[in-house]
Design a protein around this motif. Structure first.
Motif, short mmCIF file in Angstrom:
data_model
loop_
_atom_site.label_atom_id
_atom_site.label_comp_id
_atom_site.label_asym_id
_atom_site.label_seq_id
_atom_site.Cartn_x
_atom_site.Cartn_y
_atom_site.Cartn_z
N SER A 247 1.22 4.09 -3.00
CA SER A 247 0.70 5.42 -2.66
C SER A 247 1.76 6.51 -2.72
O SER A 247 1.43 7.67 -3.00
CB SER A 247 0.07 5.40 -1.26
OG SER A 247 -0.96 4.44 -1.19
N LYS B 181 0.83 -1.20 0.00
CA LYS B 181 0.00 0.00 0.00
C LYS B 181 0.87 1.25 0.00
O LYS B 181 0.59 2.22 -0.72
CB LYS B 181 -0.91 -0.02 1.22
CG LYS B 181 -1.95 1.09 1.22
CD LYS B 181 -2.98 0.90 2.33
CE LYS B 181 -4.06 1.97 2.27
NZ LYS B 181 -5.07 1.78 3.34
N GLU C 267 -2.29 6.88 -7.95
CA GLU C 267 -2.96 5.62 -7.61
C GLU C 267 -3.31 5.54 -6.12
O GLU C 267 -3.91 4.55 -5.67
CB GLU C 267 -2.07 4.43 -7.98
CG GLU C 267 -1.86 4.23 -9.47
CD GLU C 267 -0.84 5.18 -10.06
OE1 GLU C 267 -0.20 5.90 -9.27
OE2 GLU C 267 -0.70 5.21 -11.30
N GLU D 277 -4.26 8.73 6.64
CA GLU D 277 -4.71 7.34 6.60
C GLU D 277 -3.52 6.38 6.63
O GLU D 277 -3.53 5.38 7.36
CB GLU D 277 -5.55 7.11 5.35
CG GLU D 277 -6.08 5.70 5.21
CD GLU D 277 -6.88 5.52 3.92
OE1 GLU D 277 -6.56 4.57 3.17
OE2 GLU D 277 -7.79 6.32 3.66
N SER E 230 -5.48 7.14 -4.47
CA SER E 230 -6.95 7.09 -4.33
C SER E 230 -7.57 7.48 -5.66
O SER E 230 -6.98 8.22 -6.45
CB SER E 230 -7.43 8.01 -3.21
OG SER E 230 -7.35 9.36 -3.61
N SER E 231 -8.80 7.01 -5.89
CA SER E 231 -9.51 7.37 -7.13
C SER E 231 -9.86 8.85 -7.13
O SER E 231 -9.86 9.50 -8.20
CB SER E 231 -10.78 6.52 -7.26
OG SER E 231 -11.62 6.71 -6.13
N GLU E 232 -10.15 9.41 -5.96
CA GLU E 232 -10.47 10.83 -5.86
C GLU E 232 -9.28 11.69 -6.28
O GLU E 232 -9.43 12.67 -7.02
CB GLU E 232 -10.90 11.17 -4.43
CG GLU E 232 -11.24 12.63 -4.19
CD GLU E 232 -12.52 13.06 -4.92
OE1 GLU E 232 -12.71 14.26 -5.12
OE2 GLU E 232 -13.31 12.16 -5.30
N ILE F 70 -4.89 11.23 2.66
CA ILE F 70 -4.19 9.98 2.35
C ILE F 70 -3.01 9.77 3.29
O ILE F 70 -2.79 8.68 3.82
CB ILE F 70 -3.72 10.00 0.88
CG1 ILE F 70 -4.93 9.95 -0.06
CG2 ILE F 70 -2.76 8.84 0.59
CD1 ILE F 70 -4.58 10.20 -1.52
N GLU G 16 -6.96 16.22 -0.23
CA GLU G 16 -6.99 14.77 -0.44
C GLU G 16 -5.64 14.13 -0.08
O GLU G 16 -5.60 13.04 0.51
CB GLU G 16 -7.35 14.46 -1.89
CG GLU G 16 -7.38 12.98 -2.26
CD GLU G 16 -8.42 12.18 -1.49
OE1 GLU G 16 -8.33 10.94 -1.49
OE2 GLU G 16 -9.31 12.80 -0.86
#
Length: 786
Positions: free
Chosen positions: A139, A135, A149, A253, A151-153, A250, A246
């Motif tokens: 990221s 991950k 990649e 997260e 996140s899709s947002e 990320i 965003e």
């Protein structure tokens, strides 16, 4: 270990050499904290790790550890609930990916069944986190940039930003080209305050309208955001804010994902640092041609062909340095610049390096001890601050050493007793050595005093040593001679430099007789040592040759038996293969005979029997006796003549010689067959009485029997005709016909087809065809035999 000895023997400089090969900050922290240990188990574990690192370096080029930053501060921030930035997450990701790669590498070593002392122990402590590692890798880029990649947002927002930027640039390109170019200071698009602007001349600011964001130093150029793109810039700014929001989400997260496994990640980083240190020590060993010594629990030190690690290894003179087993005190005497101090430092530094788990620049089979403390009094100890002379400083240090030493201490004294009256200094030196010996400590001391040469002979557990001096070249060789005290070479050097002989003789008369006797004794000892060393080298040469010959013979002996077993196995397999093939062929021939019996109503023809026996005889393997002289001589005695009875070996049949048809060829009557046979395939035998008649293939024939060259089957039933054809063909073969004609008529064609099928499957038929038109056409078949 006391800090003074580490500084005196330059231990930190050795660590700096190893540090140059490190690739991780954790490894650098490990080397900074590395100190010699007096715990045997700890030292042995460190040495085992060094041994493993050298083995991996030799077999696979080292452990695959890239450059890694220190992640301890990052994990501390995670522990208190803070979020990491992209670069910090990338550094954590690199630790996790390196962990996975290293585990795969070591598992491959396990699959190769390679044995290690500590490598697998450390590998078991690594924790792989493949999901988290994947991950993070998906990221965050290596430079800390968050990937699309992540996140899709984020992917959608960045696509919108690219489209907005393209639209803005297209509109600005339209403004700066063509008729508007004269209003601009330069035809370019730039940015001010994160907004796209163009450079407009100050006097034309009203042409484009919009917002002024900046101006040049002269004030002649204004960087304006034209009114046409204000809204586009606003939208772009909103998209950029959304991107930053965003990205922060990320990163938060991903940081939260690190909370649970933070201790495992930290321990992984620590283990990677240990592996990095193993790698660095292995590279250090390769550069110095160093080895890992064994530990002697009785503190017997024997460094074979030892070299000081900080000297140029191509120029450093290797010496055997030993202490502990036969003597606990070594007194090195001799002139300055001969290498006494270097030998002293080499012993102390190598012992410190060994107790820190480092490889040593020594020969194989070297051994080291484990000392609780190493003390040294070396170099110029003059203290200006304390207004102490060199002698006073040395004495202060020595007093401190004598208070601390015990049987587990190693003491190094350089120029013991120097700096004062020679007679008093020599007495002090002897008394100090006695004090050290009373506490059973190990000591190596250098001195100029001749009195200490006698001390080396008179005291138990004490031995003299010296540095060799070549009087021919008037220079030291830097070779340490254990057991030989140093002697003064002043007279010899003076003579070679041209000093008058009478002056030298006067000087000899001045020194006392005891000193002369001592120098002569030392000279004799040196001569004896050189002679013994020459003999030893010669004997060593022969011993080495003998050992090499023994190893070669042992290897050859082992190889011979291995090859013999291989050849025997190969021969057994080949024999089994031949037997199996022979059995298969025999079974095949027997099967064919049975089939012929079944197809011929139980009758087997003579030529079929001969052919079957011939095939069985061919299964016999050639034993390659063609070169056997006895066999050749026996065959040479064969004298064949017509009417002799012979056994034809190829067919296993008895026959009668008719006539010779070549140099070594005979025509032989085998039953009713005539064949041409080579003499080598025949053996003379005694004649037997022929029976008056015999049955061949179920057909009884007398001497007057005749076979016609034509068989007429017209008017006969199919089964009867086919049986007669079978018998007729055998009879024609026995009669040695080359060609026959079978009349079967035209009729329905069934008999003709049956005869055609039979002739196709008969191995003795070379060809067959319908007769010419004037001899019956397709109502008759002409058969030609082989």
């Amino acid at each position: 270990m006391n800090e003074r000895i580490l500084k005196t023997l330059e231990f930190e400089q050795v660590k700096n050499k190893i540090q140059q090969s490190l690739t991780t900050e954790q490894g650098e922290e490990e080397i900074r904290q590395l100190q010699p240990s007096s715990d045997e188990a700890t030292v042995q574990a460190w040495l085992d790790e060094t041994e493993d690192g050298m083995k991996v370096q030799r077999l696979r080029g080292g452990l695959p550890i890239p450059k890694l930053n220190n992640i301890k501060p990052h994990m501390k921030r995670i522990e208190i609930g803070a979020n990491l930035n992209g670069l910090e997450l990338a550094e954590v990701s690199r630790v996790l990916s390196t962990t996975s790669e290293l585990v795969r590498f070591i598992e491959d070593l396990k699959d190769s069944e390679l044995e290690f002392l500590r490598l697998y122990f450390w590998e078991d402590q690594l924790t792989t986190l493949p999901e988290l590692s994947g991950k993070l890798r998906r990221s965050v880029e290596e430079d800390g940039r968050v990937r699309d990649e992540a996140s899709s947002e984020l992917r959608t927002i960045r696509a919108q930003i690219r489209r907005s930027e393209q639209t803005i640039r297209e509109q600005l390109d339209g403004l700066i080209r063509g008729k508007n170019a004269k209003y601009l200071s330069d035809s370019l698009i730039t940015m001010r305050n994160d907004r796209y602007v163009i450079p407009v001349k100050q006097e034309y600011r009203g042409i484009f309208g919009g917002v002024v964001h900046d101006q040049s130093a002269s004030g002649q150029t204004l960087f304006m955001e034209p009114k046409q793109i204000v809204e586009l810039n606003n939208r772009l700014r909103q998209q950029q804010i959304a991107e930053r929001t965003e990205i922060e989400r990320i990163l938060a997260e991903l940081s939260a994902e690190l909370v649970a496994p933070r201790k495992d990640i930290l321990h992984n980083a620590y283990v990677l640092g240990r592996f990095d240190l193993m790698n660095a020590k292995a590279r250090f060993a390769k550069d110095l041609k160093a080895v890992v010594p064994a530990i002697n629990q009785a503190n017997h030190v024997y460094f074979k062909q030892a070299r000081h690690p900080l000297l140029d290894q191509d120029k450093a003179v290797a010496n055997d340095i030993m202490i502990g087993e036969d003597f606990q005190a070594v007194v090195i005497t001799g002139p300055n610049t001969g290498g006494k101090t270097i030998s002293l430092k080499t012993l102390g530094l190598l012992q410190l390096m060994g107790q820190a788990g480092m490889p040593l620049p020594v020969a194989e089979e070297s051994v080291m001890g484990i000392f609780d403390e190493v003390f040294a009094d070396i170099g110029d100890e003059q203290s200006i601050e304390q207004s102490l002379s060199t002698f006073s400083s040395h004495m202060t240090n020595i007093v401190s050493i004598l208070d601390k030493i015990d049987e587990h201490s190693l003491v190094l004294f350089d120029e013991l007793g120097a700096g004062t009256d020679p007679q008093e200094g020599a007495a002090l030196a002897i008394a100090i050595l006695d004090a050290v010996g009373a506490k059973s400590a190990y000591v190596m001391a250098t001195t100029h005093y001749p009195e200490l040469k006698i001390y080396g002979y008179n005291r138990s557990n004490t031995i003299n040593a010296s540095m060799e001096f070549d009087v021919d070249t008037l220079s030291p060789t830097y070779r340490l001679l254990i057991g030989v005290p140093g002697r003064s070479n002043a007279f010899e050097i003076s003579r070679r430099l041209g000093l008058d002989a009478t002056v030298i003789e006067s000087a000899k008369q001045i020194i006392d007789e005891e000193s002369q006797d001592l120098n002569e004794m030392i000279s004799d000892l040196e001569n004896q040592r050189k002679a013994t060393e020459t003999e030893y080298l010669e004997i060593r040469h022969y011993v080495d040759e003998s050992e090499k010959l023994y190893r070669d013979l042992k290897n050859a002996y082992s190889y011979f038996f291995d090859e013999r077993e291989k050849e025997m196995d190969k021969a057994r397999k080949e024999a089994n293969k031949i037997v199996n093939e022979a059995q298969e062929n025999a079974e095949k021939i027997i099967k064919e005979i049975r089939q012929m019996q079944l197809s011929g109503q139980g009758n087997v023809k003579e030529h079929q029997l001969i052919d079957a026996k011939s095939q069985l005889a061919n299964l016999q393997q050639d034993e390659h006796l063609t070169k056997n002289k006895v066999l050749k001589k026996a065959k040479a005695k064969k004298q064949f003549k017509p009417n002799d009875e012979v056994i034809v070996e190829t067919y296993g049949q008895r026959g009668t010689l008719i006539k010779k048809v070549g140099d070594d060829q005979w025509q032989v009557q085998l039953g009713i067959l005539k064949m041409t046979i080579a003499e080598a395939d025949m053996t003379l035998t005694t004649p037997i009485e022929e029976p008056k008649q015999r049955v061949v293939t179920g057909v009884q024939r007398g001497a007057s029997a005749r076979v016609k060259p034509e068989l007429d089957l017209r008017g006969k039933r199919y089964e009867e005709a086919m049986a007669e054809v079978d018998q007729y063909i055998d009879a024609a073969l026995l009669a040695n016909f080359a060609q026959v004609r079978i009349i079967h008529g035209k009729g329905t064609g069934a008999l003709r087809k049956g005869i055609t099928d039979y002739l196709k499957n008969n191995r003795n038929v070379q060809s067959f065809e319908f007769a010419p038109a004037n001899q019956g056409g397709n109502g008759a078949t002409v058969v030609t035999f082989k």
